[in-house]
Design an enzyme around this catalytic site. Structure first.
Site, PDB file in Angstrom:
ATOM      1  N   ASP A 246      -7.510   6.726   3.212  1.00 34.27           N
ATOM      2  CA  ASP A 246      -6.592   6.387   2.123  1.00 34.27           C
ATOM      3  C   ASP A 246      -5.298   7.170   2.333  1.00 34.27           C
ATOM      4  OD1 ASP A 246      -5.545   5.774  -0.617  1.00 34.27           O
ATOM      5  OD2 ASP A 246      -7.573   5.032  -0.928  1.00 34.27           O
ATOM      6  N   GLY A 268      -4.670   6.043   7.987  1.00 25.89           N
ATOM      7  CA  GLY A 268      -4.636   6.179   6.535  1.00 25.89           C
ATOM      8  C   GLY A 268      -3.602   5.250   5.939  1.00 25.89           C
ATOM      9  N   HIS A 269      -3.183   5.561   4.718  1.00 24.05           N
ATOM     10  CA  HIS A 269      -2.230   4.714   4.000  1.00 24.05           C
ATOM     11  C   HIS A 269      -0.863   5.360   3.865  1.00 24.05           C
ATOM     12  CE1 HIS A 269      -5.765   2.443   1.848  1.00 24.05           C
ATOM     13  NE2 HIS A 269      -5.777   2.300   3.152  1.00 24.05           N
ATOM     14  N   GLY A 270      -0.622   6.433   4.613  1.00 27.30           N
ATOM     15  CA  GLY A 270       0.688   7.057   4.580  1.00 27.30           C
ATOM     16  C   GLY A 270       0.786   8.168   3.548  1.00 27.30           C
TER      17      GLY A 270
END
Length: 382
Positions: A246, A268-270
């Site tokens: 995430d 991940g999502h940054g």
């Protein structure tokens, strides 16, 4: 008369020999300070170091050692003879959920040289939100000494998170490490591994320095944010590598004066501000500076995400600069309709961005690299 004198001489000589053979005890006694502490009755203390193995913790990775950790912390927290150290030596320790609570005589230094392993079965947590929590403390310094690992053993929980049909309202699984109401401190040189939920969470905490961390979970592990902040101020996060399923770092409501630098993020999502607006009456977010980071192999680079439908709040003074992105879909994304699962009831936006009103301010410069879209906006007003 001569006999009497000889008798007296012999008696005096004997007395001198007696005195010479048994000198005064007061002359040889080592002085004791009136302020010296009484000998400790704690089984695990040595020069202020409270070693969990002296309280019964077993380093086989199989024996539950929660009670030993609690007992060692209690003694270290109440130690009144100077600085204490709460020590987890090298080895593998199975530990159930535990809260290390203050206030203390003087907050112990925390040295985690070994590996802490969480129970794999979620039932062991009795729906508690956190595995390891430090609470109501000041001047808390936690170090892994370059070898310490906090292993959430969350692999078996990744397949049943309850997110799929919940309209984005995922069930929150236990956080590996949480700091609640901690004033001043640091967390450093520690590995956080395979948490069931967030790897690290700061809540109602201020003046915390987080650096030289390694945070790792599979890229497909849901809701395993690396570091999540909420209602916290003056937080520095630097020189760390985060690879999770995430957000590498997520900055939630009520956070201000947040500085993020030299982070390697991906997968991940940054690095995200938000999500914001999920609940009514959330507090403002301001003063976030993200600088000199590398983000690669992620869905997003730097992101702002807000849920639709909550009462308006303010979010302002954000700066992203000197960011390198490699193989990232959206280097900069502003998502005002954030809703995992796409089953939310949209009733308008809760945050208004810079090009609609003064409620949101963002600046960015030197964001370079490979990407699919440079700047993406998901908004009902776009």
């Amino acid at each position: 008369m001569a006999l009497s004198q000889s008798y007296v001489l012999i008696c005096l000589t004997g007395s001198l020999i007696f005195l010479w053979s048994f000198p005064s005890l007061d002359a040889t006694r080592i002085p004791v300070s009136a302020n010296a502490p009484a000998p400790s009755q704690s089984p695990g203390v040595s020069c202020g170091v409270f070693d969990v193995t002296k309280y019964g913790a077993v380093s086989d990775g199989k024996t539950e050692s929660c009670k030993a950790f609690e007992a060692a912390w209690a003694d270290a927290c109440s130690y009144a003879a100077g600085q204490s150290t709460f020590l987890v030596p090298k080895g593998d320790f199975l530990v159930g959920p535990v809260t290390f609570k203050g206030p203390c005589q003087k907050t112990p230094k925390v040295e985690i040289k070994g590996t802490l392993k969480a129970p794999t079965d979620l039932k062991a947590f009795n729906d508690l939100p956190t595995w390891l929590e430090f609470k109501d403390l000041s001047d808390l310094n936690i170090t892994g000494c370059g070898t310490g690992v906090i292993d959430g053993q969350g692999e078996s929980s990744y397949t049943h998170t309850g997110c799929q049909n919940s309209g984005g309202k995922c069930k929150n699984f236990p956080i590996n490490l949480r700091l609640t109401k901690v004033e001043c401190g640091s967390v450093s040189e520690l590995t956080l591994l395979n948490s069931k939920g967030f790897h690290m969470n700061l809540c109602f905490s201020n003046n915390i320095n987080i650096h030289d961390m390694t945070i790792t979970a599979p890229g497909n592990s849901p809701n395993t944010d690396g570091i999540h902040l909420s209602d916290s101020t003056h937080i520095d996060i630097s020189s760390s590598k985060i690879a999770v399923g995430d957000d590498c770092i997520s900055i939630g409501q009520g956070s201000s004066d947040i500085f993020v630098e030299k982070i390697h993020c991906g997968p991940g999502h940054g690095i995200s501000i938000g999500s914001l607006g999920k609940y009514p009456n959330e507090r403002d977010v301001q003063g976030v500076h993200v600088k000199n980071c590398t983000i690669e192999g992620t869905d997003n680079g730097v992101r702002v995400k807000t849920w639709p439908g909550s009462p308006p709040s303010k979010a302002f003074n954000f700066t992203f600069e000197d960011i390198i992105v490699n193989n990232v879909k959206n280097p900069i994304i502003i998502d005002q309709e954030y809703c995992p699962g796409h089953k939310c009831d949209s009733k308008g936006v809760s945050f208004y961005l810079c090009y609609f009103s003064q409620h949101f301010q963002l600046s960015s410069k030197n964001i370079l690299g490979s990407c699919l879209f440079l700047f993406f906006v998901n908004s009902p007003h776009k």
